[in-house]
Design an enzyme around this catalytic site. Structure first.
Site, PDB file in Angstrom:
ATOM      1  N   LYS A  13       0.891  -1.012   0.069  1.00  0.00           N
ATOM      2  CA  LYS A  13      -0.116  -0.029  -0.068  1.00  0.00           C
ATOM      3  C   LYS A  13       0.821   1.288   0.191  1.00  0.00           C
ATOM      4  O   LYS A  13       0.682   2.379  -0.633  1.00  0.00           O
ATOM      5  CB  LYS A  13      -0.805   0.030   1.199  1.00  0.00           C
ATOM      6  CG  LYS A  13      -1.795  -1.140   1.199  1.00  0.00           C
ATOM      7  CD  LYS A  13      -2.687  -0.916   2.661  1.00  0.00           C
ATOM      8  CE  LYS A  13      -2.104  -1.009   3.931  1.00  0.00           C
ATOM      9  NZ  LYS A  13      -1.333  -2.225   4.241  1.00  0.00           N
ATOM     10  N   ARG A  88      -9.593   1.180   8.353  1.00  0.00           N
ATOM     11  CA  ARG A  88      -9.230  -0.282   8.500  1.00  0.00           C
ATOM     12  C   ARG A  88     -10.302  -0.883   9.341  1.00  0.00           C
ATOM     13  O   ARG A  88     -10.021  -2.091   9.695  1.00  0.00           O
ATOM     14  CB  ARG A  88      -8.065   0.080   9.507  1.00  0.00           C
ATOM     15  CG  ARG A  88      -6.701  -0.490   9.018  1.00  0.00           C
ATOM     16  CD  ARG A  88      -5.908  -0.379  10.192  1.00  0.00           C
ATOM     17  NE  ARG A  88      -4.518  -1.044   9.786  1.00  0.00           N
ATOM     18  CZ  ARG A  88      -3.616  -0.815   9.281  1.00  0.00           C
ATOM     19  NH1 ARG A  88      -3.479   0.509   8.512  1.00  0.00           N
ATOM     20  NH2 ARG A  88      -2.473  -1.250   8.972  1.00  0.00           N
ATOM     21  N   ARG A 127      11.962  -5.598   4.654  1.00  0.00           N
ATOM     22  CA  ARG A 127      11.489  -4.179   4.487  1.00  0.00           C
ATOM     23  C   ARG A 127      12.566  -3.299   5.251  1.00  0.00           C
ATOM     24  O   ARG A 127      12.912  -3.471   6.527  1.00  0.00           O
ATOM     25  CB  ARG A 127      10.156  -3.961   4.907  1.00  0.00           C
ATOM     26  CG  ARG A 127       9.772  -2.423   5.029  1.00  0.00           C
ATOM     27  CD  ARG A 127       8.328  -2.171   4.909  1.00  0.00           C
ATOM     28  NE  ARG A 127       7.744  -2.680   6.175  1.00  0.00           N
ATOM     29  CZ  ARG A 127       6.423  -2.443   6.367  1.00  0.00           C
ATOM     30  NH1 ARG A 127       5.615  -1.895   5.576  1.00  0.00           N
ATOM     31  NH2 ARG A 127       5.791  -2.848   7.563  1.00  0.00           N
ATOM     32  N   ARG A 160      11.106  -1.486  11.049  1.00  0.00           N
ATOM     33  CA  ARG A 160      10.259  -1.300  11.995  1.00  0.00           C
ATOM     34  C   ARG A 160       9.842  -2.222  13.261  1.00  0.00           C
ATOM     35  O   ARG A 160       9.972  -3.452  13.073  1.00  0.00           O
ATOM     36  CB  ARG A 160       8.591  -1.157  11.098  1.00  0.00           C
ATOM     37  CG  ARG A 160       8.520   0.197  10.663  1.00  0.00           C
ATOM     38  CD  ARG A 160       7.503   0.335   9.648  1.00  0.00           C
ATOM     39  NE  ARG A 160       6.296  -0.437  10.090  1.00  0.00           N
ATOM     40  CZ  ARG A 160       5.013  -0.424   9.398  1.00  0.00           C
ATOM     41  NH1 ARG A 160       5.160   0.188   8.190  1.00  0.00           N
ATOM     42  NH2 ARG A 160       4.073  -0.852   9.816  1.00  0.00           N
ATOM     43  N   ARG A 171      -0.783  -8.947  13.271  1.00  0.00           N
ATOM     44  CA  ARG A 171      -1.325  -7.925  12.343  1.00  0.00           C
ATOM     45  C   ARG A 171      -2.127  -8.577  11.205  1.00  0.00           C
ATOM     46  O   ARG A 171      -3.031  -8.038  10.832  1.00  0.00           O
ATOM     47  CB  ARG A 171      -0.194  -7.109  11.627  1.00  0.00           C
ATOM     48  CG  ARG A 171       0.419  -6.157  12.618  1.00  0.00           C
ATOM     49  CD  ARG A 171       1.689  -5.642  12.282  1.00  0.00           C
ATOM     50  NE  ARG A 171       1.758  -4.647  11.184  1.00  0.00           N
ATOM     51  CZ  ARG A 171       2.743  -4.415  10.225  1.00  0.00           C
ATOM     52  NH1 ARG A 171       3.923  -5.127  10.892  1.00  0.00           N
ATOM     53  NH2 ARG A 171       2.709  -3.762   9.459  1.00  0.00           N
TER      54      ARG A 171
HETATM   55  P1  AP5 Z   1       4.859  -1.476   1.774  1.00  0.00           P
HETATM   56  O1  AP5 Z   1       4.329  -0.643   0.738  1.00  0.00           O
HETATM   57  O2  AP5 Z   1       5.583  -1.115   2.930  1.00  0.00           O
HETATM   58  O3  AP5 Z   1       3.580  -2.335   2.284  1.00  0.00           O
HETATM   59  P2  AP5 Z   1       2.119  -1.703   3.167  1.00  0.00           P
HETATM   60  O4  AP5 Z   1       0.947  -2.255   2.756  1.00  0.00           O
HETATM   61  O5  AP5 Z   1       2.352  -0.261   3.203  1.00  0.00           O
HETATM   62  O6  AP5 Z   1       2.648  -2.464   4.567  1.00  0.00           O
HETATM   63  P3  AP5 Z   1       2.426  -1.810   6.027  1.00  0.00           P
HETATM   64  O7  AP5 Z   1       3.355  -2.751   7.036  1.00  0.00           O
HETATM   65  O8  AP5 Z   1       2.953  -0.446   6.093  1.00  0.00           O
HETATM   66  O9  AP5 Z   1       0.965  -2.005   6.402  1.00  0.00           O
HETATM   67  P4  AP5 Z   1       0.366  -1.911   7.510  1.00  0.00           P
HETATM   68  O10 AP5 Z   1      -1.005  -1.638   7.035  1.00  0.00           O
HETATM   69  O11 AP5 Z   1       0.417  -2.964   8.736  1.00  0.00           O
HETATM   70  O12 AP5 Z   1       1.023  -0.734   8.385  1.00  0.00           O
HETATM   71  P5  AP5 Z   1       0.561   0.865   8.731  1.00  0.00           P
HETATM   72  O13 AP5 Z   1       1.890   1.710   8.825  1.00  0.00           O
HETATM   73  O14 AP5 Z   1      -0.493   1.175   7.875  1.00  0.00           O
HETATM   74  O15 AP5 Z   1       5.496  -2.985   1.222  1.00  0.00           O
HETATM   75  C1  AP5 Z   1       5.931  -3.796   2.146  1.00  0.00           C
HETATM   76  C2  AP5 Z   1       7.416  -4.564   1.580  1.00  0.00           C
HETATM   77  O16 AP5 Z   1       7.080  -5.503   0.610  1.00  0.00           O
HETATM   78  C3  AP5 Z   1       8.310  -3.394   1.411  1.00  0.00           C
HETATM   79  O17 AP5 Z   1       9.580  -4.013   1.923  1.00  0.00           O
HETATM   80  C4  AP5 Z   1       8.236  -2.960  -0.152  1.00  0.00           C
HETATM   81  O18 AP5 Z   1       9.531  -2.812  -0.641  1.00  0.00           O
HETATM   82  C5  AP5 Z   1       7.979  -4.722  -0.566  1.00  0.00           C
HETATM   83  N1  AP5 Z   1       7.223  -4.544  -1.869  1.00  0.00           N
HETATM   84  C6  AP5 Z   1       6.080  -3.665  -2.349  1.00  0.00           C
HETATM   85  N2  AP5 Z   1       5.550  -4.000  -3.389  1.00  0.00           N
HETATM   86  C7  AP5 Z   1       6.218  -4.925  -3.478  1.00  0.00           C
HETATM   87  C8  AP5 Z   1       5.827  -6.095  -4.705  1.00  0.00           C
HETATM   88  N3  AP5 Z   1       5.227  -5.795  -5.772  1.00  0.00           N
HETATM   89  N4  AP5 Z   1       6.971  -7.098  -5.049  1.00  0.00           N
HETATM   90  C9  AP5 Z   1       7.942  -7.393  -3.926  1.00  0.00           C
HETATM   91  N5  AP5 Z   1       8.064  -6.566  -3.071  1.00  0.00           N
HETATM   92  C10 AP5 Z   1       7.186  -5.411  -2.860  1.00  0.00           C
HETATM   93  O19 AP5 Z   1       0.139   0.571  10.275  1.00  0.00           O
HETATM   94  C11 AP5 Z   1       0.960   0.339  11.266  1.00  0.00           C
HETATM   95  C12 AP5 Z   1      -0.022   0.115  12.498  1.00  0.00           C
HETATM   96  O20 AP5 Z   1      -0.638   1.534  12.911  1.00  0.00           O
HETATM   97  C13 AP5 Z   1      -1.078  -0.873  12.435  1.00  0.00           C
HETATM   98  O21 AP5 Z   1      -0.674  -2.018  12.684  1.00  0.00           O
HETATM   99  C14 AP5 Z   1      -1.923  -0.113  13.737  1.00  0.00           C
HETATM  100  O22 AP5 Z   1      -1.492  -0.400  14.703  1.00  0.00           O
HETATM  101  C15 AP5 Z   1      -1.787   1.441  13.413  1.00  0.00           C
HETATM  102  N6  AP5 Z   1      -2.605   2.024  12.513  1.00  0.00           N
HETATM  103  C16 AP5 Z   1      -2.545   2.718  11.242  1.00  0.00           C
HETATM  104  N7  AP5 Z   1      -3.477   3.172  10.743  1.00  0.00           N
HETATM  105  C17 AP5 Z   1      -4.721   2.532  11.450  1.00  0.00           C
HETATM  106  C18 AP5 Z   1      -6.021   2.660  11.570  1.00  0.00           C
HETATM  107  N8  AP5 Z   1      -6.632   3.545  10.461  1.00  0.00           N
HETATM  108  N9  AP5 Z   1      -6.793   2.352  12.564  1.00  0.00           N
HETATM  109  C19 AP5 Z   1      -6.124   1.641  13.598  1.00  0.00           C
HETATM  110  N10 AP5 Z   1      -4.857   1.606  13.657  1.00  0.00           N
HETATM  111  C20 AP5 Z   1      -4.234   2.058  12.651  1.00  0.00           C
HETATM  112 MG    MG Z   2       2.586   0.982   4.956  1.00  0.00          MG
END
Ligand code: AP5
Ligand code: MG
Length: 214
Positions: A13, A88, A127, A160, A171
């Protein structure tokens, strides 16, 4: 242009949201990045959010919704935005929908990136993330030009805290329980677009551009 990115943790994402933001000149709004910036700066919000994030749990809706609505009310969001990590939960999606409809607005597309769970745990351990600008890399598939340094802003890249395999598994289960139902929610509103996230990130982006238009 108002876009929502859907997909499991690690689906890509953030990677795609950055590219969309750049191509269409709209801000990339990531609730995860907002929380991480607050943790880094030691704010009260950061302290509260960290308790949940380190456990792989969602930060409570009351806290998250307010942060997001304040953010999208800022001036740079008037021509649209890419939401990454919000909504989410169904309640978050409903609050957003109501807030937008009061302004006579709506989300244009919800883009779901589909990646199976088995691939996710692997991706996360490789990552590296930039806490300053939110850019993400992968040590094998999407490496930075210089090891450990962000291509975009030159700051240090880190693993992270919530990318440990046991936290990633938690997660994922929270995702299936609370976030996956949003796919149906946006399907019913006829704005869902799905893309296979197992292909290269460049190819994923090309498909997304084909949805959004040049
Ligand atoms: P990346 O692009 O980093 O993936 P992502 O989908 O952004 O993954 P996140 O871990 O950031 O998602 P998340 O939803 O768990 O975390 P968030 O920060 O939102 O890609 C992942 C890896 O794959 C990278 O190394 C990348 O280079 C690689 N990659 C990408 N595309 C690729 C491809 N096509 N092929 C190969 N490799 C590839 O949330 C973190 C925490 O915050 C949550 O757990 C929660 O506690 C809290 N939080 C955030 N938002 C909310 C909300 N709205 N409500 C409640 N809690 C929330
Ligand atoms: Mg992300």
């Amino acid at each position: 242009m108002k876009i929502i990115m859907l997909g499991a943790p690690g689906a890509g994402k953030g990677t795609q949201a950055k590219k969309i933001a750049e191509k269409y000149s709209v801000p990339h709004v990531s609730t995860g990045d907002i929380f991480r910036a607050n943790i880094k700066n030691g704010t009260e919000l950061g302290k509260e959010a960290k308790k949940y994030m380190d456990q792989g749990q969602l930060v409570p809706d009351e806290l998250t919704v307010k942060i997001l609505l304040d953010r999208v009310a800022q001036d740079d969001c008037k021509n649209g935005y890419v939401l990454d990590g919000f909504p989410r939960t169904i309640p978050q999606a409903e609050v957003l929908e109501k807030a937008l409809s009061k302004l006579g607005e709506q989300i244009d597309y919800a883009i779901n990136i589909d990646v199976p769970d088995e691939t996710i745990v692997n991706r996360m351990s490789g990552r590296r993330a930039c806490i300053s600008c939110g850019a993400t890399y992968h040590i094998v598939s999407i490496p930075p030009k210089k090891e450990g340094i962000c291509d975009t802003c030159g700051n240090e890249l880190v693993l992270r805290d919530d990318d440990k395999p046991e936290t990633v598994r938690k997660r994922l289960s929270v995702y299936h329980e609370q976030t996956q139902p949003l796919i149906d929610f946006y399907e019913k509103r006829n704005i869902l677009k799905s893309v296979d996230g197992m292909i290269g990130s460049k190819e994923v982006f090309e498909i997304i551009v084909s949805f959004l238009g040049e």
